[in-house]
Design a protein around this motif. Structure first.
Motif, mmCIF file in Angstrom:
data_model
loop_
_atom_site.group_PDB
_atom_site.id
_atom_site.type_symbol
_atom_site.label_atom_id
_atom_site.label_comp_id
_atom_site.label_asym_id
_atom_site.label_seq_id
_atom_site.Cartn_x
_atom_site.Cartn_y
_atom_site.Cartn_z
ATOM 1 N N GLU A 140 54.875 48.186 -8.726
ATOM 2 C CA GLU A 140 54.359 46.957 -9.334
ATOM 3 C C GLU A 140 55.350 46.396 -10.347
ATOM 4 O OE1 GLU A 140 50.553 48.122 -10.876
ATOM 5 O OE2 GLU A 140 49.632 48.157 -8.882
ATOM 6 N N ARG A 195 58.275 44.791 -8.484
ATOM 7 C CA ARG A 195 57.879 43.484 -7.930
ATOM 8 C C ARG A 195 57.805 42.438 -9.043
ATOM 9 N NH1 ARG A 195 54.766 46.749 -4.434
ATOM 10 N NH2 ARG A 195 52.948 46.667 -5.786
ATOM 11 N N GLY A 243 61.235 41.361 -9.975
ATOM 12 C CA GLY A 243 61.751 40.514 -8.916
ATOM 13 C C GLY A 243 61.198 39.099 -9.007
ATOM 14 N N ARG A 244 59.928 38.974 -9.327
ATOM 15 C CA ARG A 244 59.310 37.643 -9.469
ATOM 16 C C ARG A 244 59.898 36.912 -10.670
ATOM 17 N NH1 ARG A 244 54.526 40.482 -8.130
ATOM 18 N NH2 ARG A 244 54.041 40.671 -10.328
#
Length: 94
Positions: A84, A87, A90-91
């Motif tokens: 999580e 991610r 990355g966002r």
């Protein structure tokens, strides 16, 4: 060391030969490595018992196997949290 012959479909033999070639080993060595990566039920049970013994000794608490079985999967939760976080980073970078 004694050796034996294992009969497999030609496609499987060819696939193993290609994998072995890529790794610079023989097909026999390739099969041996693949087999070593797959512990038997007895080997997994022995490893689990040994791991639980270490946890009991480190914690200094006599936790039953039933209590271990009911406990949350801490490692899976750590992997989930890490995924999580990756991610989310990355966002944020996008």
């Amino acid at each position: 060391m004694a050796t034996t012959t294992i009969q497999v479909p030609k496609e499987t033999r060819d696939h193993l030969a290609e994998l072995a070639k890529e790794r610079g080993v023989s097909i026999g060595q390739m099969v041996e490595a693949l087999a070593a990566e797959q512990p038997t039920v007895a080997q997994r049970a022995a490893r689990l018992a040994a791991d639980r013994k270490v946890v009991r000794e480190v914690l200094g608490v006599d936790i039953s196997d039933e209590e271990f079985d009911r406990a949350p999967d801490v490692l899976a939760n750590i992997y989930k949290l890490a995924a999580e976080k990756v991610r989310a980073v990355g966002r944020d970078a996008a």
